[in-house]
Scaffold this motif. Structure first.
Motif, PDB file in Angstrom:
ATOM      1  N   LYS A 234       0.981  -1.125   0.432  1.00  0.00           N
ATOM      2  CA  LYS A 234      -0.107   0.183   0.040  1.00  0.00           C
ATOM      3  C   LYS A 234       0.685   0.934   0.247  1.00  0.00           C
ATOM      4  O   LYS A 234       2.357   1.200   0.839  1.00  0.00           O
ATOM      5  N   PHE A 235       0.217   2.455  -0.567  1.00  0.00           N
ATOM      6  CA  PHE A 235       1.249   3.407  -0.708  1.00  0.00           C
ATOM      7  C   PHE A 235       0.860   4.812   0.317  1.00  0.00           C
ATOM      8  O   PHE A 235       0.854   5.675   0.481  1.00  0.00           O
ATOM      9  N   ASP A 236       0.205   4.587   0.940  1.00  0.00           N
ATOM     10  CA  ASP A 236      -1.310   5.304   1.503  1.00  0.00           C
ATOM     11  C   ASP A 236      -1.578   4.927   3.299  1.00  0.00           C
ATOM     12  O   ASP A 236      -2.540   5.463   3.810  1.00  0.00           O
ATOM     13  N   GLN A 237      -0.156   3.931   3.375  1.00  0.00           N
ATOM     14  CA  GLN A 237      -0.647   4.061   5.508  1.00  0.00           C
ATOM     15  C   GLN A 237       0.893   3.567   5.647  1.00  0.00           C
ATOM     16  O   GLN A 237       2.155   3.507   5.892  1.00  0.00           O
ATOM     17  N   PRO A 238       0.627   5.395   6.651  1.00  0.00           N
ATOM     18  CA  PRO A 238       2.197   6.209   7.333  1.00  0.00           C
ATOM     19  C   PRO A 238       2.681   4.927   8.221  1.00  0.00           C
ATOM     20  O   PRO A 238       1.620   3.975   9.083  1.00  0.00           O
ATOM     21  N   GLY A 239       4.064   4.368   8.459  1.00  0.00           N
ATOM     22  CA  GLY A 239       3.918   3.103   9.134  1.00  0.00           C
ATOM     23  C   GLY A 239       4.028   2.182   8.418  1.00  0.00           C
ATOM     24  O   GLY A 239       5.128   0.860   8.778  1.00  0.00           O
ATOM     25  N   MET A 240       3.555   1.147   7.384  1.00  0.00           N
ATOM     26  CA  MET A 240       3.221  -0.158   6.603  1.00  0.00           C
ATOM     27  C   MET A 240       3.855  -0.009   5.515  1.00  0.00           C
ATOM     28  O   MET A 240       4.472  -0.786   5.297  1.00  0.00           O
ATOM     29  N   GLY A 241       3.372   1.012   4.721  1.00  0.00           N
ATOM     30  CA  GLY A 241       3.208   1.397   3.615  1.00  0.00           C
ATOM     31  C   GLY A 241       2.672   2.553   3.028  1.00  0.00           C
ATOM     32  O   GLY A 241       1.879   2.335   2.784  1.00  0.00           O
ATOM     33  N   TYR A 242       3.824   3.787   3.010  1.00  0.00           N
ATOM     34  CA  TYR A 242       3.700   4.729   2.236  1.00  0.00           C
ATOM     35  C   TYR A 242       4.716   5.606   1.309  1.00  0.00           C
ATOM     36  O   TYR A 242       5.463   4.489   1.508  1.00  0.00           O
ATOM     37  N   ARG A 243       3.621   6.201   0.789  1.00  0.00           N
ATOM     38  CA  ARG A 243       4.782   7.597  -0.340  1.00  0.00           C
ATOM     39  C   ARG A 243       3.925   8.456  -0.417  1.00  0.00           C
ATOM     40  O   ARG A 243       2.509   8.558  -1.124  1.00  0.00           O
ATOM     41  N   GLU A 244       4.419  10.223  -0.468  1.00  0.00           N
ATOM     42  CA  GLU A 244       3.875  10.445  -0.464  1.00  0.00           C
ATOM     43  C   GLU A 244       3.403  10.287  -1.921  1.00  0.00           C
ATOM     44  O   GLU A 244       3.852  10.538  -3.718  1.00  0.00           O
ATOM     45  N   ALA A 245       2.462  11.270  -2.621  1.00  0.00           N
ATOM     46  CA  ALA A 245       1.228  11.716  -3.404  1.00  0.00           C
ATOM     47  C   ALA A 245       2.522  12.438  -5.036  1.00  0.00           C
ATOM     48  O   ALA A 245       2.576  13.251  -4.499  1.00  0.00           O
ATOM     49  N   GLY A 246       2.563  11.776  -6.073  1.00  0.00           N
ATOM     50  CA  GLY A 246       3.125  12.358  -6.821  1.00  0.00           C
ATOM     51  C   GLY A 246       4.878  12.125  -6.395  1.00  0.00           C
ATOM     52  O   GLY A 246       5.631  12.324  -7.978  1.00  0.00           O
ATOM     53  N   SER A 247       5.431  11.313  -5.801  1.00  0.00           N
ATOM     54  CA  SER A 247       6.497  11.212  -5.708  1.00  0.00           C
ATOM     55  C   SER A 247       6.858   9.933  -6.411  1.00  0.00           C
ATOM     56  O   SER A 247       6.004   8.581  -5.722  1.00  0.00           O
ATOM     57  N   ASP A 248       8.328   9.161  -6.186  1.00  0.00           N
ATOM     58  CA  ASP A 248       8.461   8.825  -7.045  1.00  0.00           C
ATOM     59  C   ASP A 248       9.498   7.508  -6.294  1.00  0.00           C
ATOM     60  O   ASP A 248      10.119   6.876  -7.211  1.00  0.00           O
TER      61      ASP A 248
END
Length: 296
Positions: A64-78
């Motif tokens: 996941k890209f939207d779960q801080p601490g588990m799986g996270y990436r800032e929107a628009g980031s590569d």
């Protein structure tokens, strides 16, 4: 040439309580180190999925890209995503001889985890993926490698919800296709408000379009840590969520490889290291979970 990264045995006390081995009991926060090394010459049964991935030198992992601490990436980031799921995915890939820069991270949402595995969009899924009998009818799930429990996230100034007894008739948001939203509706009579991602749920909560967000406590604590002035986690955990690694159903050799890797990660310190780099400040001491037997 394979990249070797520093191995780490956490400088934390290991203690036993209620039959569970706990990391970090009375020892303070462990100091994060580099992740475990990438095996240079792993060997596998010819024709096995592990051997095919080793030879290919790359792997696709759904997180996941939207779960801080588990799986996270800032929107628009590569940039690569960050979090405990990501770190544990690197541990597993490393045992296949695959370096972190050879992992293709595939954004995975709650409702498409089984689909991505079944149609081979990804090789593995590590996406806060709770092990359930229903899911194991569709895909393989090895582990668990983490255990948490469902809780509630509310606005900081809201005193109307302090636990599950207060959610009857309340608008409670969670990700579509999760056990969390089903549980608050069926067991606690909340009005479910499903969205595609937890980020959308957080937006709805901040806009006062919903009264609470529910999912696993480890995830909610991550969101609260991002906005401590606006959000808080309330109530005791009211479920047991056991996170596992999704793989192709029927691949018993892959299941056994994952379970061996997870168990080894407790002994060599890489599991605690992954935790210390990600969830430690919000989760504290947690148990090393025993893995389930693989289906034969």
């Amino acid at each position: 040439m394979a990249v070797r990264r520093q191995s780490f045995v956490a400088s934390v006390t290991v203690c036993v309580a209620a039959g569970l081995t706990l990391a970090g009991c009375g020892s303070g926060d462990p100091e994060p180190k580099e992740s475990v090394y990438v095996d240079e010459n792993p060997t596998f049964v010819p024709g096995s999925t592990m051997e095919k991935l080793r030879v290919a030198g790359k792997i696709r992992i759904g997180v996941k890209f939207d779960q801080p601490g588990m799986g996270y990436r800032e929107a628009g980031s590569d940039d690569d995503p960050e979090g405990f799921d990501v770190e544990m995915a690197q541990v597993i890939a490393g045992k296949l001889g695959i370096a972190p820069d050879k992992i293709q991270w595939v954004e995975t949402e709650s409702q498409n985890r089984e689909k991505f595995l079944r149609n081979k969009t990804v090789d593995l899924v590590l996406a806060s993926y709770s092990i359930t009998p229903e899911r194991r009818e569709l895909v393989g799930i090895a582990g668990p490698y983490y255990v948490t429990g469902q809780q509630l996230l509310v606005r900081k100034g809201d005193k109307s919800i302090s636990g599950t007894r207060d959610v009857k008739g309340k608008r409670v948001c969670s990700a579509r296709g999760t056990t969390s939203i089903q549980r608050v509706e069926e067991k606690y009579d909340a009005t479910p408000v499903p969205y595609g991602t937890y980020t959308e749920c957080i937006e709805q909560l901040l806009d006062k379009s919903v009264d609470a967000v529910t999912t696993d406590g480890a995830l909610l604590l991550g969101y609260a840590a991002q906005k401590p002035e606006a959000l808080k986690v309330v109530g005791k955990p009211f479920s047991s969520e056991r996170y596992g690694v999704g793989y192709q159903k029927g691949d018993t050799e892959m299941c056994e490889f994952i379970n061996r890797t997870l168990t080894h990660s407790y002994r060599d310190g890489s599991w605690v290291n992954a935790l210390s780099r990600t969830l430690w400040k919000t989760s504290g001491a947690v148990a090393y979970p025993d893995v389930d037997p693989c289906p034969q």
